[in-house]
Scaffold this motif. Structure first.
Motif, PDB file in Angstrom:
ATOM      1  N   ALA A 171     -34.242  27.667  19.763  1.00 52.95           N
ATOM      2  CA  ALA A 171     -35.117  26.541  20.091  1.00 52.95           C
ATOM      3  C   ALA A 171     -35.488  26.591  21.571  1.00 52.95           C
ATOM      4  O   ALA A 171     -36.635  26.365  21.941  1.00 52.95           O
ATOM      5  CB  ALA A 171     -34.437  25.219  19.744  1.00 52.95           C
ATOM      6  N   VAL A 172     -34.512  26.904  22.404  1.00 51.83           N
ATOM      7  CA  VAL A 172     -34.799  26.980  23.837  1.00 51.83           C
ATOM      8  C   VAL A 172     -35.814  28.092  24.106  1.00 51.83           C
ATOM      9  O   VAL A 172     -36.752  27.914  24.888  1.00 51.83           O
ATOM     10  CB  VAL A 172     -33.500  27.210  24.640  1.00 51.83           C
ATOM     11  N   ALA A 173     -35.648  29.212  23.412  1.00 52.71           N
ATOM     12  CA  ALA A 173     -36.615  30.302  23.582  1.00 52.71           C
ATOM     13  C   ALA A 173     -38.007  29.836  23.167  1.00 52.71           C
ATOM     14  O   ALA A 173     -39.005  30.139  23.828  1.00 52.71           O
ATOM     15  CB  ALA A 173     -36.187  31.500  22.742  1.00 52.71           C
ATOM     16  N   LEU A 174     -38.047  29.053  22.103  1.00 51.19           N
ATOM     17  CA  LEU A 174     -39.328  28.531  21.621  1.00 51.19           C
ATOM     18  C   LEU A 174     -39.962  27.600  22.657  1.00 51.19           C
ATOM     19  O   LEU A 174     -41.142  27.723  22.989  1.00 51.19           O
ATOM     20  CB  LEU A 174     -39.102  27.787  20.310  1.00 51.19           C
ATOM     21  N   PHE A 175     -39.144  26.674  23.197  1.00 51.98           N
ATOM     22  CA  PHE A 175     -39.669  25.741  24.186  1.00 51.98           C
ATOM     23  C   PHE A 175     -40.171  26.495  25.410  1.00 51.98           C
ATOM     24  O   PHE A 175     -41.225  26.192  25.953  1.00 51.98           O
ATOM     25  CB  PHE A 175     -38.602  24.728  24.605  1.00 51.98           C
ATOM     26  N   LYS A 176     -39.395  27.490  25.806  1.00 52.06           N
ATOM     27  CA  LYS A 176     -39.816  28.269  26.970  1.00 52.06           C
ATOM     28  C   LYS A 176     -41.171  28.903  26.719  1.00 52.06           C
ATOM     29  O   LYS A 176     -42.027  28.937  27.600  1.00 52.06           O
ATOM     30  CB  LYS A 176     -38.794  29.366  27.273  1.00 52.06           C
ATOM     31  N   SER A 177     -41.348  29.406  25.522  1.00 51.75           N
ATOM     32  CA  SER A 177     -42.615  30.084  25.256  1.00 51.75           C
ATOM     33  C   SER A 177     -43.764  29.072  25.253  1.00 51.75           C
ATOM     34  O   SER A 177     -44.888  29.404  25.589  1.00 51.75           O
ATOM     35  CB  SER A 177     -42.517  30.877  23.962  1.00 51.75           C
ATOM     36  N   TYR A 178     -43.460  27.816  24.919  1.00 51.10           N
ATOM     37  CA  TYR A 178     -44.491  26.784  24.978  1.00 51.10           C
ATOM     38  C   TYR A 178     -44.738  26.307  26.405  1.00 51.10           C
ATOM     39  O   TYR A 178     -45.862  26.010  26.786  1.00 51.10           O
ATOM     40  CB  TYR A 178     -44.086  25.579  24.128  1.00 51.10           C
ATOM     41  N   PHE A 179     -43.665  26.193  27.206  1.00 51.92           N
ATOM     42  CA  PHE A 179     -43.815  25.612  28.543  1.00 51.92           C
ATOM     43  C   PHE A 179     -44.138  26.657  29.598  1.00 51.92           C
ATOM     44  O   PHE A 179     -44.063  26.371  30.784  1.00 51.92           O
ATOM     45  CB  PHE A 179     -42.550  24.890  29.024  1.00 51.92           C
ATOM     46  N   GLY A 180     -44.380  27.861  29.204  1.00 52.13           N
ATOM     47  CA  GLY A 180     -44.683  28.880  30.186  1.00 52.13           C
ATOM     48  C   GLY A 180     -43.449  29.398  30.899  1.00 52.13           C
ATOM     49  O   GLY A 180     -43.489  29.687  32.088  1.00 52.13           O
ATOM     50  N   GLY A 181     -42.339  29.486  30.193  1.00 61.15           N
ATOM     51  CA  GLY A 181     -41.197  30.220  30.729  1.00 61.15           C
ATOM     52  C   GLY A 181     -40.079  29.398  31.326  1.00 61.15           C
ATOM     53  O   GLY A 181     -38.997  29.904  31.537  1.00 61.15           O
ATOM     54  N   THR A 182     -40.318  28.115  31.596  1.00 57.75           N
ATOM     55  CA  THR A 182     -39.232  27.346  32.185  1.00 57.75           C
ATOM     56  C   THR A 182     -38.668  26.378  31.165  1.00 57.75           C
ATOM     57  O   THR A 182     -39.373  25.903  30.279  1.00 57.75           O
ATOM     58  CB  THR A 182     -39.694  26.519  33.394  1.00 57.75           C
ATOM     59  N   PHE A 183     -37.382  26.099  31.321  1.00 56.29           N
ATOM     60  CA  PHE A 183     -36.765  25.066  30.502  1.00 56.29           C
ATOM     61  C   PHE A 183     -35.790  24.324  31.386  1.00 56.29           C
ATOM     62  O   PHE A 183     -34.732  24.836  31.726  1.00 56.29           O
ATOM     63  CB  PHE A 183     -36.042  25.689  29.305  1.00 56.29           C
TER      64      PHE A 183
ATOM     65  N   MET B 236     -36.587  21.826  12.343  1.00 53.76           N
ATOM     66  CA  MET B 236     -35.374  21.477  11.616  1.00 53.76           C
ATOM     67  C   MET B 236     -35.673  20.315  10.694  1.00 53.76           C
ATOM     68  O   MET B 236     -36.335  19.357  11.091  1.00 53.76           O
ATOM     69  CB  MET B 236     -34.260  21.116  12.591  1.00 53.76           C
ATOM     70  N   ASP B 237     -35.223  20.422   9.468  1.00 55.44           N
ATOM     71  CA  ASP B 237     -35.455  19.360   8.504  1.00 55.44           C
ATOM     72  C   ASP B 237     -34.116  18.977   7.889  1.00 55.44           C
ATOM     73  O   ASP B 237     -33.437  19.817   7.303  1.00 55.44           O
ATOM     74  CB  ASP B 237     -36.430  19.863   7.421  1.00 55.44           C
ATOM     75  N   PHE B 238     -33.726  17.712   8.066  1.00 50.34           N
ATOM     76  CA  PHE B 238     -32.476  17.214   7.491  1.00 50.34           C
ATOM     77  C   PHE B 238     -31.286  18.066   7.935  1.00 50.34           C
ATOM     78  O   PHE B 238     -30.339  18.270   7.199  1.00 50.34           O
ATOM     79  CB  PHE B 238     -32.591  17.226   5.967  1.00 50.34           C
ATOM     80  N   GLY B 239     -31.397  18.631   9.121  1.00 47.77           N
ATOM     81  CA  GLY B 239     -30.297  19.435   9.639  1.00 47.77           C
ATOM     82  C   GLY B 239     -30.362  20.896   9.274  1.00 47.77           C
ATOM     83  O   GLY B 239     -29.502  21.675   9.675  1.00 47.77           O
ATOM     84  N   TYR B 240     -31.368  21.293   8.523  1.00 48.38           N
ATOM     85  CA  TYR B 240     -31.502  22.703   8.167  1.00 48.38           C
ATOM     86  C   TYR B 240     -32.574  23.366   9.023  1.00 48.38           C
ATOM     87  O   TYR B 240     -33.719  22.915   9.019  1.00 48.38           O
ATOM     88  CB  TYR B 240     -31.877  22.851   6.689  1.00 48.38           C
ATOM     89  N   PRO B 241     -32.237  24.413   9.743  1.00 47.56           N
ATOM     90  CA  PRO B 241     -33.245  25.082  10.568  1.00 47.56           C
ATOM     91  C   PRO B 241     -34.368  25.639   9.693  1.00 47.56           C
ATOM     92  O   PRO B 241     -34.108  26.172   8.621  1.00 47.56           O
ATOM     93  CB  PRO B 241     -32.478  26.231  11.234  1.00 47.56           C
ATOM     94  N   GLN B 242     -35.601  25.490  10.160  1.00 41.03           N
ATOM     95  CA  GLN B 242     -36.747  26.040   9.450  1.00 41.03           C
ATOM     96  C   GLN B 242     -37.321  27.183  10.296  1.00 41.03           C
ATOM     97  O   GLN B 242     -36.593  27.766  11.074  1.00 41.03           O
ATOM     98  CB  GLN B 242     -37.758  24.933   9.173  1.00 41.03           C
ATOM     99  N   ASN B 243     -38.594  27.426  10.167  1.00 40.64           N
ATOM    100  CA  ASN B 243     -39.158  28.557  10.905  1.00 40.64           C
ATOM    101  C   ASN B 243     -39.253  28.270  12.408  1.00 40.64           C
ATOM    102  O   ASN B 243     -39.794  27.248  12.810  1.00 40.64           O
ATOM    103  CB  ASN B 243     -40.555  28.851  10.369  1.00 40.64           C
ATOM    104  N   LEU B 244     -38.683  29.149  13.232  1.00 41.14           N
ATOM    105  CA  LEU B 244     -38.710  28.935  14.681  1.00 41.14           C
ATOM    106  C   LEU B 244     -39.543  29.988  15.413  1.00 41.14           C
ATOM    107  O   LEU B 244     -39.389  30.160  16.618  1.00 41.14           O
ATOM    108  CB  LEU B 244     -37.291  28.949  15.257  1.00 41.14           C
ATOM    109  N   SER B 245     -40.395  30.719  14.698  1.00 39.99           N
ATOM    110  CA  SER B 245     -41.155  31.757  15.388  1.00 39.99           C
ATOM    111  C   SER B 245     -42.280  31.143  16.214  1.00 39.99           C
ATOM    112  O   SER B 245     -43.162  30.488  15.669  1.00 39.99           O
ATOM    113  CB  SER B 245     -41.782  32.708  14.373  1.00 39.99           C
ATOM    114  N   PRO B 246     -42.261  31.338  17.522  1.00 34.44           N
ATOM    115  CA  PRO B 246     -43.289  30.756  18.388  1.00 34.44           C
ATOM    116  C   PRO B 246     -44.679  31.161  17.933  1.00 34.44           C
ATOM    117  O   PRO B 246     -45.610  30.347  17.888  1.00 34.44           O
ATOM    118  CB  PRO B 246     -42.986  31.344  19.763  1.00 34.44           C
ATOM    119  N   GLU B 247     -44.784  32.427  17.574  1.00 36.12           N
ATOM    120  CA  GLU B 247     -46.056  33.003  17.154  1.00 36.12           C
ATOM    121  C   GLU B 247     -46.726  32.178  16.060  1.00 36.12           C
ATOM    122  O   GLU B 247     -47.903  31.862  16.115  1.00 36.12           O
ATOM    123  CB  GLU B 247     -45.747  34.432  16.685  1.00 36.12           C
TER     124      GLU B 247
END
Lengths: 517, 898
Positions: A167-179, A199-210
């Motif tokens: 998730a942090v990697a995903l956020f970084k890719s959205y925020f331009g590298g910083t978290f 995440m849905d009901f505690g189950y991770p779903q797709n996290l690919s930034p792309e």
């Protein structure tokens, strides 16, 4: 940091090789080597897709192997792949930046319990998994933010931590590298939107930034799915989220098809004070930047022993001689077909678009250590020390290392230091209680020495421990792999049959390179 | 792409809520959106914005997806507090669930499932039914999870509407992500249901194994975790599964790797071919080692799991000990776990290298780590006989550095080494004695004294050494006093000369007349009597040969180990505790109309008692699992009670039934009992009591300000106590004007700060405010506050439990003043305090009631209450595995039936 680290040595490098295109990426200062320029592969090289038929294991499963048993007995273990009941982002003071409850089984006040029983106590940092009351807290610190996951069931902990990392990697890719705290405050709406999606009901779903970037954008009004017809629709994004190739969207077009491969190795060393190697390994990763049209199939060939043997066996011809290496372990990005790797030892995949980490590997046998460090430390009475460190580079004479730093720990009560170095600069850094010796450029097959005299304030009482922390070293050596790994080929096949240019470069850097003294 | 949302966190000076209200009703879209963002920002920082419910919901009807998502987020948080208003949103949800855009359809279903309001749930069914059959896989995968959400709210509804069947159909879906989510949902539903819902047949197995190759990394985890329930029919079946799962070991996601390892380990049990097993072990080692290059937190999880794997199959990592060598910059929790695994992997082959490492660690900075390293050397000495001498010489080298805590820790482990190899290494005692003066930790002191006593005949000045401790005898901690007593007796028996004779007199006097520690007193009296009746017999007892010890610290017993291995990668494997020990989830009881099933449960299968109608709680109803949590505290207590291996130490360890019980305070009525009178509190009076409401323990506390100024900034803290009860949050007390009072309920949680020693009901509390000094007071939490909702037992399991407990564990007490006027009323009254009625019978004119109750850590109480209706006098008999709690129990019972 990778690009940044590479940038440091820009001016030192000859640029005899063609620079890669700079529109999509900053021009990498370390030149890529042109791997091959090939025509579209001919028929025999065509990878088969899907692979299912190829694997010998796909025959029908054993039928009638006995009466089927109930999957669940009385005392059966509860295994739940749930990763989180709630997730909190806190700053270092314990203020809530983001909170998202996914399940009802933890109370809303659990964050108070975390603050009281972990953050405000000595417990902080002693263990990342803690139970308080009926709830368990899993927490990680990333820059100036604590990410806390709360669960009340027997959750899958590694899934939870991996989710946070991704998730942090995903956020970084959205925020331009910083978290960090500011980035979170500035993007909290987006974060809530993403948290709802990944995440849905505690189950991770797709996290690919792309894929997520297809339909979760900052400009909500211009979201591709708003019902206004004027907006540019993204075709079947939902199919791509859930599809078999959940990491690549269809319909990509590039004028020039290129692939950049970065082989980045970390050399880890633990050497005893007597100079014997206690532990030594290389963890490497292959980073890939793909600018390829359509849905290409790629196949990567390395000089690893098992892969080569298997290849020779499949093609029933003797393997070519040459330096081969033995990989202890490899792990792959989810795009790599593992079943096929297992049976044929080939790395074949449909890559995500843009940059990603294709694989990681680990090697312990036959590691070429780029540096030897020979420290001698003499204590002259209670108040003086003589430190002599000799560093030898043992890689090829035509290569050189960049950003070499040697940190030699000295006692806290250091008062005065004086240095002599054959190259580079040394100084005393009181905040880390170390002598720091920096050499910008270190050619191969040479050596450098630092001699230092350290004066100490004489101390009373307190018995000091016998040993010192280890000497630590940082460096990077471009175009050198400590493991000896080489990319033999990268084949690209796409149904339109375009030509691809593949580039590759290598770099080895220090992981934890420690020499006890 | 960085945003600028932080502005929404800034507040204006005017009243915030009215202003937001105005903005939410603005005619401009952008203003409304900004307002909703501000509301969400306020919600995040913990402000109560529920009063804006209607206004926010009004913004829901929008084309703007971002705004819609924000409103939904608000709804998820506040719908529960405004159930009547939440219904306003239903229309939009239903409409959205038919939107042409699949993202909106999915969003509607996903959000509706999160709103746990009964009225909304009813409206969810139709959209959910449609979405489960939607053309778009994105909607189907969301609907699959939604079924699990709905089951959690209303299981009956899910079964009535046939959602379970629909969910099972999704396992055959052609989209792998839909399959994965359906599997996750089914696995979860199965967990909360006592009925078999999700059985993995060989048919589903094939489907799942195929889906495994195609779905996302997380989907692979869901599938692998539910496959771990599958029990293969035979070795071939197992091999087949393993072969399909093994490629997952190469996945970059650590959760996939660990779940794959779990399945392989489980299936390996069935595989008979040693070649296959050996080959699998070889394949598992590299991925496990690779996990150690992940983030430290993941490393920690991996190491805790590797610890289990190494206990079960030591060969897997036997040659990999080097990878567990600590890096200087590893976090402390990683280092500690690595050390533990290094001890487990240490062998005659690698011990030299390991010792060098331990020696290195023993000179590091972190004190806890250093101590553990020293202890590790000792544990290796006990484990590897041939290496013992080398270990000792390393310990001696460390002692010579003369760092205080290293020396003390070394002495503690050397004591164990002496115990393991008697009469072998006494030559080093002289070196140890040099450090005698520096010892200041009880355990180190006690160990040294034990060594002196044990080898008194070989230490010329043993009497002088011991005498030096005697002056401070009364001030020493109990641990040291006990050892001094035993050591002096040993000395006297070995050298019955004048000096020791005087010493023994002094010690026995100190340990009997001068002490109020019952353990010490009893031990001293036993020695005294032994010595005065028959000194020869005393010799036989005190100087008897001791059994050999082995290093079994941190070694789990095999049934627990197997259970933990089936839980690899989960919390259970990190805590090294079975899930029941820390998860308290109540299973949904089978429905009443499932009579056939319920009957079968009661009559048919006696081995599966969980299926009875009463089997509402998983731990009390399953006969096997209820034993497990009981084991934990017992083992812990034993560990605390006997840190020094000594024959008599064990003998005395049985004495815990003699618990010092504190003076009972006045019984509590509806107004709270005063715990801090205003005379003591300089005008502040505090009344408080522990209460239990809806399964949660609260501290009901009230403050009365009798001072002449305002009191504010109240804070509260609880000292360690038997149950580890601590405040679950800060104390919420408004500033108190003179003469006013405030009452609040403070939610309590169980922490791990459990006070050692015998259980007692004492709750020590400290309260402070900004104006006064800190007030300390003691309160009494009667045991019945701790009685859990899960304490109900079934008849059969009650009988079994009653029979299985030895008669020694039965205690009884008379309550001469208690009058029971009506059986029903009493039963009802007791049930309200979670003492559950099981059965009754008539014995002459007496009524005998059987009841059960349970306190945290799974300690059950089986109760027999005998009384005649209307006649004063009741008798209560109780059986429990933890007799330490009996006095507390009787105390609680007294307050309940009075």
């Amino acid at each position: 940091t990778h690009e940044k680290a590479l940038l440091d040595g820009e001016d030192d490098l000859c640029s005899c090789l063609p620079p890669p295109r700079s529109t999509k990426t900053r021009a990498p200062p370390i030149p890529f080597l042109l791997l091959t320029v090939r025509r579209a592969p001919s028929a025999p090289d065509r990878p088969l897709r899907p692979v299912a038929g190829g694997a010998p294991r796909n025959r029908a499963p054993v039928k009638g192997g006995g009466p089927r048993r109930s999957s669940r007995g009385a005392g059966d273990a509860e295994t739940m792949p749930v990763a989180a009941s709630a997730i909190y982002f806190l700053n270092l003071r314990g203020d809530v930046l983001i909170n998202r409850l996914y399940r009802d089984d933890v109370g809303g006040n659990m964050v108070d319990a975390f603050r009281m029983h972990i953050m405000q106590t000595k417990e902080l940092g002693t263990c990342p998994v803690r139970q308080i009351g009926g709830c368990s807290f899993l927490y990680m610190r990333i820059s100036n933010v604590y990410i806390v996951i709360v669960v009340s069931s027997n959750a899958n902990v590694s899934c939870a931590f991996k989710f946070v990392v991704e998730a942090v990697a995903l956020f970084k890719s959205y925020f331009g590298g910083t978290f960090d705290e500011d980035a979170i405050r500035n993007n909290f709406v987006l974060i809530y939107e993403l948290l709802d999606e990944i995440m849905d009901f505690g189950y991770p779903q797709n996290l690919s930034p792309e894929i997520l970037k297809l339909y979760i954008t900052q400009e909500g009004v211009r979201s591709p799915f708003s019902s206004k017809p004027s907006d540019k629709p993204v075709p079947n994004a939902t199919l791509q989220v859930t599809g078999a190739v959940g990491w690549r969207r269809e319909g990509l077009v590039y004028k020039k098809n290129e692939v950049f491969l970065d082989i980045v190795e970390s050399v880890n060393l633990l050497m005893s004070s007597k100079g014997s190697v206690l532990r030594c390994d290389v963890t490497g990763k292959i980073l890939m930047k793909c600018f390829l049209s359509g849905m290409p199939d790629l196949k990567l060939g390395l000089n690893d022993k098992i892969g080569l043997e298997k290849e020779a066996q499949l093609k029933s011809r003797p393997s070519k001689s040459g330096k081969t290496i033995e990989l202890d372990d490899v792990t792959f990005h989810q795009c790599v077909n593992l079943t096929r790797f297992n049976s044929e030892k080939t790395v074949s995949f449909v890559p995500p678009d843009g940059e990603f980490e294709l694989m990681k590997y680990r090697i312990t046998e036959g590691v070429n250590l780029p540096f030897r460090v020979l420290p001698t430390i003499k204590e002259l009475g209670r108040t003086r020390m003589e430190i002599n460190v000799k560093v030898k580079s043992v890689f090829g004479a035509k290569m050189f290392a960049l950003g070499v730093v040697v940190k030699v720990p000295v006692p806290k009560q250091t008062a005065k230091t004086s240095f002599q170095t054959t190259s580079g600069k040394a100084k005393y850094n009181a905040s880390i209680d170390s002598l720091v010796w920096k050499i910008r450029k270190f050619p191969g097959q040479t050596e450098a020495t630092m001699s230092a005299e350290v004066e100490l304030i004489s101390t009373m009482g307190e018995k000091k421990l016998a040993n010192r922390p280890p000497i630590q070293m940082e460096f990077q050596v471009p175009m050198f792999t400590a493991s000896g790994l080489r990319v033999r080929f990268l084949k690209v096949w796409e149904k339109s049959g375009y030509n691809t240019v593949e580039w590759v470069r290598y770099i080895s850097r220090a992981g934890s390179y420690e020499i006890r003294c | 792409m960085s945003g600028h949302d932080s502005k929404y966190f800034s507040t204006t000076k005017k009243g915030e809520i009215p202003e937001l209200k105005e903005e939410l009703n603005s005619q401009y879209k952008d203003k409304r959106k900004d307002a909703v963002k501000k509301v969400i920002a306020a919600m995040t920082v913990g402000k109560d914005v529920s009063s804006l419910f209607t206004d926010v919901v009004n913004c829901m009807q929008t084309e703007n997806l971002e705004l819609k998502k924000l409103v939904y987020l608000y709804l998820i948080n506040y719908a529960k507090s405004q159930p009547d208003l939440a219904i306003l949103a239903v229309n939009t949800f239903v409409k959205d669930s038919q939107d042409p855009n699949p993202l909106i359809r999915a969003l509607a279903v996903r959000t509706m499932g999160c709103i746990r309001v009964d009225k909304i749930t009813e409206y969810l069914c139709d959209p959910l039914q449609r979405c489960l059959k939607d053309d778009d896989p994105y909607v189907r995968k969301t609907a699959a999870i939604c079924v699990a959400k709905l089951y959690d709210i209303n299981a009956e509804l899910v079964e009535d509407r046939g959602f379970l069947e629909a969910l099972k159909d999704l396992i055959s879906d052609n989209n792998p992500m839909v399959v994965a989510n359906a599997v996750a949902a089914l696995a979860e539903i199965q967990d909360s249901s006592a009925r078999p819902i999700f059985e993995i047949t060989s048919h589903t197995l094939t489907k799942l194994l195929t889906a495994l190759n195609e779905c996302t990394e997380w989907g692979q985890v869901f599938i692998l975790d539910s496959l771990s329930r599958y029990k293969a029919t035979d070795a071939r079946d197992a091999e087949n599964i393993v072969e399909r799962v093994t490629p997952r070991l190469q996945h970059a996601n650590c959760a996939v790797v660990l779940s794959a390892v779990k399945i392989i380990l489980l299936q390996m049990e069935l595989i008979t071919s040693t070649d296959v097993v050996r080959n699998l072990c070889k394949k598992m080692a590299p991925p496990l080692v690779t996990l150690l290059s992940a983030e430290p937190e993941i490393q920690y999880v991996a190491l805790r799991n590797i610890n289990l794997i190494v206990q079960k199959r030591p060969t897997i990592l036997a040659h990999e000990i080097k990878v567990f060598f600590c890096k200087y910059n590893d976090p402390i929790y990683v280092k500690m776990e690595k050390l533990e695994i290094m001890i487990k992997l240490a062998s005659d082959r690698n011990i030299d290298q390991v010792l060098l490492e331990f020696k290195e660690y023993a000179t590091e900075v972190d004190v806890d780590f250093v101590r553990k390293a020293v202890r590790a050397i000792g544990r290796c000495a006990i484990k590897l006989e041939r290496a013992a001498e080398r270990c000792i010489s390393v310990l001696l080298e460390l002692i010579k550095i003369k760092v205080n805590y290293v020396v003390q820790e070394a002495i503690i482990v050397i004591k164990d080494i002496f115990r393991r190899y008697p009469n072998t290494y006494e030559s080093i005692i002289a070196t140890l004695c040099e450090s005698l003066d520096t010892l200041d930790e009880p355990e180190a002191k006690a160990s040294m004294i034990w060594i002196i006593g044990e080898y008194a005949e070989r230490i010329d000045n043993a009497d002088e050494l011991l005498e030096s401790f005697l002056d401070t005898f009364p001030e020493e901690p109990a641990l040291v006093q006990l050892q001094l007593l035993t050591a002096t007796v040993k000395l006297f028996l070995k050298k019955p000369t004048e000096g020791p004779q005087q010493m023994i007199q002094a010690v026995l006097n100190n340990a009997t007349v001068e002490t109020d520690n019952p353990d010490l007193r009893d031990r001293a009296y036993i020695y005294w009597r032994l010595l005065s009746t028959d000194p020869e017999a005393a010799k036989d007892v005190v100087l008897a040969e001791k059994p050999v010890i082995s290093d079994d610290s941190n070694q789990l017993d095999s049934s627990l180990l197997d259970e933990l291995l089936a839980n690899i990668s989960t919390l259970s494997s990190v805590y090294h505790k079975p899930p029941e020990a820390f998860v308290s989830r109540v299973k949904a009881a089978p429905r009443a109309d499932d009579e056939e099933f319920a009957d079968a449960g009661e009559t048919g299968y006696s081995e599966s008692p969980s299926q009875g109608v009463d089997g509402a709680s998983p731990s009390s109803s399953t006969g096997t699992s209820s034993n497990v949590p009981v084991k934990q505290p017992a083992a812990a207590a034993a560990a605390v009670a006997a840190p020094i291996p000594d024959l008599l130490g064990d003998l005395m360890g049985l004495d815990n039934a003699l618990v010092p019980v504190d003076e009972p305070t006045a019984s509590s009525g509806p107004p709270l009992p005063v715990v801090l009178p205003s005379t003591t509190g300089q005008g502040l009076q505090i009344s408080a009591q522990l209460v239990r409401r809806d399964g949660q323990i609260y501290y009901d506390i009230s403050f009365e300000n009798g001072t002449h100024g305002v009191l504010d900034g109240f804070m509260i803290q609880f000292n360690k106590n038997t149950f580890g009860l601590a405040a679950g949050g800060p104390l919420q007390v408004p500033p108190l004007q003179p003469g006013s009072s405030a009452r609040t309920l403070l939610a309590m949680v169980f922490s791990q700060n459990v006070s050692p020693g015998a259980p007692n009901s004492l709750l020590q509390v400290a309260v402070k405010n900004n104006q006064q000094p800190v007030w300390y007071f003691s309160d009494k939490g009667l045991l019945h506050v701790f009685f859990g909702e899960d304490g109900k037992m079934e008849r059969t399991s009650f009988l079994e439990a009653w029979k299985s407990l030895p008669d020694d564990n039965e205690f009884s007490k008379e309550y001469p003043n208690s009058v029971i006027s009506s059986i029903d009323a009493t039963v009802e009254h007791l049930a309200a305090s979670n003492v559950f009625f099981i059965a009754k019978r008539k014995n002459a004119n007496m009524d005998v009631l059987y009841l059960s109750a349970k306190v945290p850590r799974g300690i059950p109480f089986l109760i027999e209450l005998t009384a005649a209706v209307g006649v004063p006098g009741a008798k209560c008999a109780v059986k429990t595995p933890n007799r330490e709690f009996v006095p507390l129990f009787f105390e609680a019972m007294e307050s309940l039936i009075n």
